[in-house]
Design an enzyme around this catalytic site. Structure first.
Site, PDB file in Angstrom:
ATOM      1  N   SER A 102     -27.967  79.503 -30.493  1.00  0.00           N
ATOM      2  CA  SER A 102     -27.966  78.241 -29.853  1.00  0.00           C
ATOM      3  C   SER A 102     -26.322  77.987 -29.404  1.00  0.00           C
ATOM      4  O   SER A 102     -25.899  78.681 -28.335  1.00  0.00           O
ATOM      5  CB  SER A 102     -28.259  77.248 -31.137  1.00  0.00           C
ATOM      6  OG  SER A 102     -28.186  75.975 -30.799  1.00  0.00           O
ATOM      7  N   ASP A 152     -39.268  74.600 -26.898  1.00  0.00           N
ATOM      8  CA  ASP A 152     -37.660  74.275 -27.559  1.00  0.00           C
ATOM      9  C   ASP A 152     -37.464  73.072 -26.781  1.00  0.00           C
ATOM     10  O   ASP A 152     -37.270  73.011 -25.604  1.00  0.00           O
ATOM     11  CB  ASP A 152     -36.893  75.377 -27.059  1.00  0.00           C
ATOM     12  CG  ASP A 152     -35.544  75.442 -27.495  1.00  0.00           C
ATOM     13  OD1 ASP A 152     -35.101  74.269 -27.909  1.00  0.00           O
ATOM     14  OD2 ASP A 152     -34.735  76.352 -27.875  1.00  0.00           O
ATOM     15  N   HIS A 183     -36.911  75.273 -31.254  1.00  0.00           N
ATOM     16  CA  HIS A 183     -35.364  75.771 -31.223  1.00  0.00           C
ATOM     17  C   HIS A 183     -35.055  76.668 -32.410  1.00  0.00           C
ATOM     18  O   HIS A 183     -34.017  77.213 -32.274  1.00  0.00           O
ATOM     19  CB  HIS A 183     -34.403  74.720 -31.120  1.00  0.00           C
ATOM     20  CG  HIS A 183     -33.129  75.078 -30.555  1.00  0.00           C
ATOM     21  ND1 HIS A 183     -32.597  75.431 -29.332  1.00  0.00           N
ATOM     22  CD2 HIS A 183     -31.837  75.067 -31.435  1.00  0.00           C
ATOM     23  CE1 HIS A 183     -31.550  75.600 -29.038  1.00  0.00           C
ATOM     24  NE2 HIS A 183     -31.021  75.350 -30.535  1.00  0.00           N
TER      25      HIS A 183
END
Ligand code: MLT
Length: 202
Positions: A102, A152, A183
């Site tokens: 991320s 996501d 995600h």
């Protein structure tokens, strides 16, 4: 930068640079490093930016809207930190593979976009396009694994495809792995990244 360094048993294996997601710490991805390359030395870094008590690697103006000036400053800061760490811990600076999730994947991608030779490879879990409208350095010889979720909400599939094209057009060798997920980082995605790593760096 706050970090931890773990000396590996295999000094020829790439050093793994671990970069956590928003709200994480340098401890989060240690299990991934063990799964991907148990013999590697590990340099795990803590993001220098605080957002409402959550650690990050660069500032953002809103969800998905990056502070470009800070992104460039922090990318260079991280690159310089890795340079210095390679001297302090005596590892080969030209043999560093990032594993980021991320926000950590986004700063790893930013290193690839901005600084030639900063990484020899990268495992990017749920990355975004860090910056648009710049010419990327020549990434020939750089291997990248991208893990993405087809559901996501933070990183849409079109963004994954755009990032893949940008890296591939710059000469990188890119493998994309899709999960039927959002995600979050799933075990099957990490297993896929480990299999990719072992095939790429055998
Ligand atoms: C970012 O700000 O880097 C991305 O939105 C991912 C995240 O939520 O950290």
């Amino acid at each position: 930068m706050k970090h931890l360094f773990k000396q590996g048993s295999d000094t020829k294996a790439p050093v793994l640079l671990l970069l956590h997601g928003t709200g994480g710490t340098e401890h989060d991805l240690l299990g991934l490093a063990d799964m991907v390359s148990p013999g590697s030395s590990v340099l795990s870094v803590r993001g220098n930016v605080l957002e409402n008590g959550m650690l990050r690697f660069f500032r953002r103006l809103a969800e998905g809207v990056f502070d470009m000036e800070d992104l460039q400053f922090r990318t260079k800061e991280l690159h310089d930190f890795v340079n210095q760490a390679s001297v302090d811990y005596t590892f080969d600076r030209s043999n560093v593979v990032a594993i980021g999730y991320s926000n950590g994947a986004n700063i790893a991608a930013s290193m690839l976009f901005h600084i030639p030779g900063s990484l020899s490879g990268a495992i990017l879990h749920h990355p975004m396009v860090p910056r648009r409208e710049i010419a990327l350095p020549n990434l020939t010889g750089v291997s990248c694994f991208i893990g993405a979720g087809n559901n996501d909400p933070i990183c849409a599939p079109s963004e994954t495809e755009e990032l893949t094209s940008l890296l591939t057009d710059a000469g990188a060798n890119v493998t994309v792995h899709w999960e039927s997920a959002g995600h979050q980082l799933t075990r099957t995605e990490v297993e896929a990244s480990a299999a990719w790593y072992q095939a790429t760096y055998k």
